[in-house]
Design a protein around this motif. Structure first.
Motif, mmCIF file in Angstrom:
data_model
loop_
_atom_site.group_PDB
_atom_site.id
_atom_site.type_symbol
_atom_site.label_atom_id
_atom_site.label_comp_id
_atom_site.label_asym_id
_atom_site.label_seq_id
_atom_site.Cartn_x
_atom_site.Cartn_y
_atom_site.Cartn_z
ATOM 1 N N TYR A 168 57.560 34.395 34.569
ATOM 2 C CA TYR A 168 56.547 34.546 33.530
ATOM 3 C C TYR A 168 55.289 35.109 34.174
ATOM 4 O O TYR A 168 54.635 34.434 34.972
ATOM 5 C CB TYR A 168 56.265 33.198 32.863
ATOM 6 C CG TYR A 168 57.501 32.615 32.219
ATOM 7 C CD1 TYR A 168 57.914 33.058 30.968
ATOM 8 C CD2 TYR A 168 58.284 31.670 32.877
ATOM 9 C CE1 TYR A 168 59.064 32.562 30.371
ATOM 10 C CE2 TYR A 168 59.439 31.169 32.296
ATOM 11 C CZ TYR A 168 59.825 31.614 31.039
ATOM 12 O OH TYR A 168 60.974 31.126 30.453
ATOM 13 N N PHE A 169 54.962 36.364 33.836
ATOM 14 C CA PHE A 169 53.862 37.060 34.498
ATOM 15 C C PHE A 169 52.548 36.894 33.747
ATOM 16 O O PHE A 169 52.488 37.018 32.529
ATOM 17 C CB PHE A 169 54.189 38.547 34.644
ATOM 18 C CG PHE A 169 55.199 38.828 35.724
ATOM 19 C CD1 PHE A 169 54.808 38.879 37.060
ATOM 20 C CD2 PHE A 169 56.532 39.026 35.415
ATOM 21 C CE1 PHE A 169 55.733 39.134 38.065
ATOM 22 C CE2 PHE A 169 57.463 39.280 36.408
ATOM 23 C CZ PHE A 169 57.060 39.334 37.741
ATOM 24 N N ILE A 170 51.497 36.646 34.519
ATOM 25 C CA ILE A 170 50.147 36.482 34.002
ATOM 26 C C ILE A 170 49.216 37.443 34.732
ATOM 27 O O ILE A 170 49.294 37.578 35.957
ATOM 28 C CB ILE A 170 49.656 35.034 34.211
ATOM 29 C CG1 ILE A 170 50.454 34.061 33.320
ATOM 30 C CG2 ILE A 170 48.158 34.909 33.931
ATOM 31 C CD1 ILE A 170 50.185 32.608 33.621
ATOM 32 N N GLN A 171 48.362 38.121 33.970
ATOM 33 C CA GLN A 171 47.289 38.907 34.568
ATOM 34 C C GLN A 171 46.103 37.980 34.748
ATOM 35 O O GLN A 171 45.576 37.444 33.783
ATOM 36 C CB GLN A 171 46.902 40.071 33.666
ATOM 37 C CG GLN A 171 45.739 40.915 34.185
ATOM 38 C CD GLN A 171 46.079 41.635 35.475
ATOM 39 O OE1 GLN A 171 46.934 42.505 35.495
ATOM 40 N NE2 GLN A 171 45.420 41.253 36.566
ATOM 41 N N GLY A 172 45.733 37.759 36.016
ATOM 42 C CA GLY A 172 44.674 36.807 36.299
ATOM 43 C C GLY A 172 43.363 37.442 36.700
ATOM 44 O O GLY A 172 43.320 38.580 37.175
ATOM 45 N N TYR A 173 42.281 36.685 36.513
ATOM 46 C CA TYR A 173 40.940 37.064 36.937
ATOM 47 C C TYR A 173 40.358 35.881 37.703
ATOM 48 O O TYR A 173 40.386 34.745 37.199
ATOM 49 C CB TYR A 173 40.046 37.387 35.736
ATOM 50 C CG TYR A 173 40.572 38.484 34.843
ATOM 51 C CD1 TYR A 173 40.122 39.790 34.981
ATOM 52 C CD2 TYR A 173 41.526 38.218 33.859
ATOM 53 C CE1 TYR A 173 40.596 40.806 34.165
ATOM 54 C CE2 TYR A 173 42.008 39.226 33.041
ATOM 55 C CZ TYR A 173 41.538 40.514 33.197
ATOM 56 O OH TYR A 173 42.021 41.519 32.384
ATOM 57 N N ALA A 174 39.851 36.120 38.901
ATOM 58 C CA ALA A 174 39.361 35.022 39.739
ATOM 59 C C ALA A 174 37.959 35.301 40.260
ATOM 60 O O ALA A 174 37.646 36.423 40.672
ATOM 61 C CB ALA A 174 40.305 34.785 40.912
ATOM 62 N N GLY A 194 32.569 41.716 39.953
ATOM 63 C CA GLY A 194 32.159 40.349 40.267
ATOM 64 C C GLY A 194 33.306 39.367 40.242
ATOM 65 O O GLY A 194 33.124 38.167 40.488
ATOM 66 N N TYR A 195 34.522 39.867 39.966
ATOM 67 C CA TYR A 195 35.728 39.042 40.001
ATOM 68 C C TYR A 195 36.896 39.962 40.319
ATOM 69 O O TYR A 195 36.812 41.172 40.126
ATOM 70 C CB TYR A 195 35.960 38.335 38.664
ATOM 71 C CG TYR A 195 36.050 39.270 37.481
ATOM 72 C CD1 TYR A 195 37.257 39.890 37.133
ATOM 73 C CD2 TYR A 195 34.925 39.552 36.713
ATOM 74 C CE1 TYR A 195 37.336 40.762 36.061
ATOM 75 C CE2 TYR A 195 34.998 40.427 35.635
ATOM 76 C CZ TYR A 195 36.203 41.023 35.311
ATOM 77 O OH TYR A 195 36.279 41.896 34.257
ATOM 78 N N ILE A 196 37.977 39.398 40.824
ATOM 79 C CA ILE A 196 39.155 40.203 41.109
ATOM 80 C C ILE A 196 40.193 40.053 40.007
ATOM 81 O O ILE A 196 40.254 39.034 39.319
ATOM 82 C CB ILE A 196 39.809 39.835 42.463
ATOM 83 C CG1 ILE A 196 40.286 38.382 42.475
ATOM 84 C CG2 ILE A 196 38.904 40.156 43.624
ATOM 85 C CD1 ILE A 196 41.262 38.055 43.584
ATOM 86 N N LYS A 197 40.986 41.091 39.850
ATOM 87 C CA LYS A 197 42.198 41.015 39.056
ATOM 88 C C LYS A 197 43.357 40.763 40.028
ATOM 89 O O LYS A 197 43.341 41.262 41.156
ATOM 90 C CB LYS A 197 42.443 42.312 38.295
ATOM 91 C CG LYS A 197 41.400 42.621 37.238
ATOM 92 C CD LYS A 197 41.750 43.902 36.492
ATOM 93 C CE LYS A 197 40.730 44.206 35.406
ATOM 94 N NZ LYS A 197 41.076 45.426 34.646
ATOM 95 N N PHE A 198 44.349 39.990 39.585
ATOM 96 C CA PHE A 198 45.496 39.739 40.463
ATOM 97 C C PHE A 198 46.717 39.352 39.642
ATOM 98 O O PHE A 198 46.598 38.907 38.497
ATOM 99 C CB PHE A 198 45.174 38.646 41.493
ATOM 100 C CG PHE A 198 45.007 37.267 40.913
ATOM 101 C CD1 PHE A 198 46.008 36.324 41.010
ATOM 102 C CD2 PHE A 198 43.830 36.922 40.256
ATOM 103 C CE1 PHE A 198 45.855 35.059 40.466
ATOM 104 C CE2 PHE A 198 43.653 35.655 39.718
ATOM 105 C CZ PHE A 198 44.674 34.715 39.824
#
Length: 286
Positions: A168-174, A194-198
């Protein structure tokens, strides 16, 4: 026209009908879907002098004025990874960490969205069949669906299948990442946002020979809606670095996969860091 809505429509269609989707079949669905939105793709194509041939992705995207459909006709696209295997992640406060495959890290998950359900059936002879839906499907339904589909379409029985792997894939922001007591903050870093995508995922694996999902191959929240997305928003999460599919930090790159899947659907994710990340749960590594 909202192509994400079309992909969701395609996911529902393939799930209900259990049909193997050809390019021609997807083109027909797209034309019908567009008509319901008040868009006549065939008329537009004729006016522009474009051959509405689904196998010509570039021409079709000229008609719908979007890039999303390109991934559907690409058998596989991964941003070319550089030759190094270690990512150096840093900020302008003087904090720096390294990250390589299987390294643990803690991230602050500020937000994200569900990208899709991916499943693969791996036969003992090495043949692999892949299936993708842009909507969440629980692993038990996915397993039953795949077993029925393979038996009907190819005469493949459960005894020929080594395992069925579901992700189950999620596009994350951290906002930040921490490793070995060192925290890198992205609000003062080369990442302009100011945040990364991962890339993030939960997973589970089923083995027909034992009719079971071994607990050591279940990671994080495959049984929660959207792979645990709503459990982790605004939380510290534990992750393990996966394969280096992206460009090295801080450059934003993407990868798309699944265009050659049985369902004819592909997924695209983005990342400012080199490796994909497997979700290990809410919390922080000790």
């Amino acid at each position: 026209m909202d192509m994400r809505e079309f992909f969701n429509y395609l996911s529902e269609y393939t799930w209900k009908t259990m049909k193997r989707m050809s390019y021609e079949g997807i083109k027909e669905l797209l034309i019908d879907f567009a008509k319901k939105e008040g868009i006549d793709l065939e008329k537009i194509a004729k006016m522009k002098g474009i051959d509405l041939d689904f196998n010509t992705a570039t021409e079709l995207t000229k008609v719908i004025l979007g890039e999303e459909l390109k991934s559907l006709v690409s058998p596989l696209y991964i941003s070319d990874p550089p030759t190094w295997t270690i990512d150096n992640i840093y900020d302008y406060y003087g904090n720096k960490i390294t990250n390589k495959r299987r390294d643990p890290a803690t991230l602050y998950f500020r937000s994200g969205y569900f990208v899709g359900t991916y499943a693969s059936a791996i036969l003992y002879d090495g043949t692999v069949y892949t299936f993708i839906w842009t909507t969440y499907r629980d692993r038990f339904s996915v397993k039953d669906w795949i077993l029925s589909y393979l038996a009907r379409e190819y005469g493949i029985t459960a005894s020929e299948i080594e395992k069925i792997h579901v992700k189950y894939f999620i596009q994350g922001y951290a906002d930040w990442i921490r490793r070995d007591q060192t925290t890198v903050y992205f609000d003062n870093s080369p990442v302009e946002s100011g945040y990364i995508k991962f890339e993030l995922w939960s997973e589970a694996t089923y083995y027909p020979s034992i009719d079971s999902w071994p607990s050591d191959e279940i990671h994080s929240y495959p049984d929660d809606q959207d792979g645990g997305l709503y459990k982790i928003i605004g939380q510290k999460i534990k992750v393990l670095a996966g394969f280096p599919f992206y460009s090295q930090y801080p450059w934003l790159s993407s990868r798309s996969f699944g265009g050659g899947s049985e369902t004819g659907i592909s997924l695209t994710l983005y990342s400012n860091i080199y490796h994909q990340e497997r979700l290990e749960g809410v919390g922080e590594w000790g």
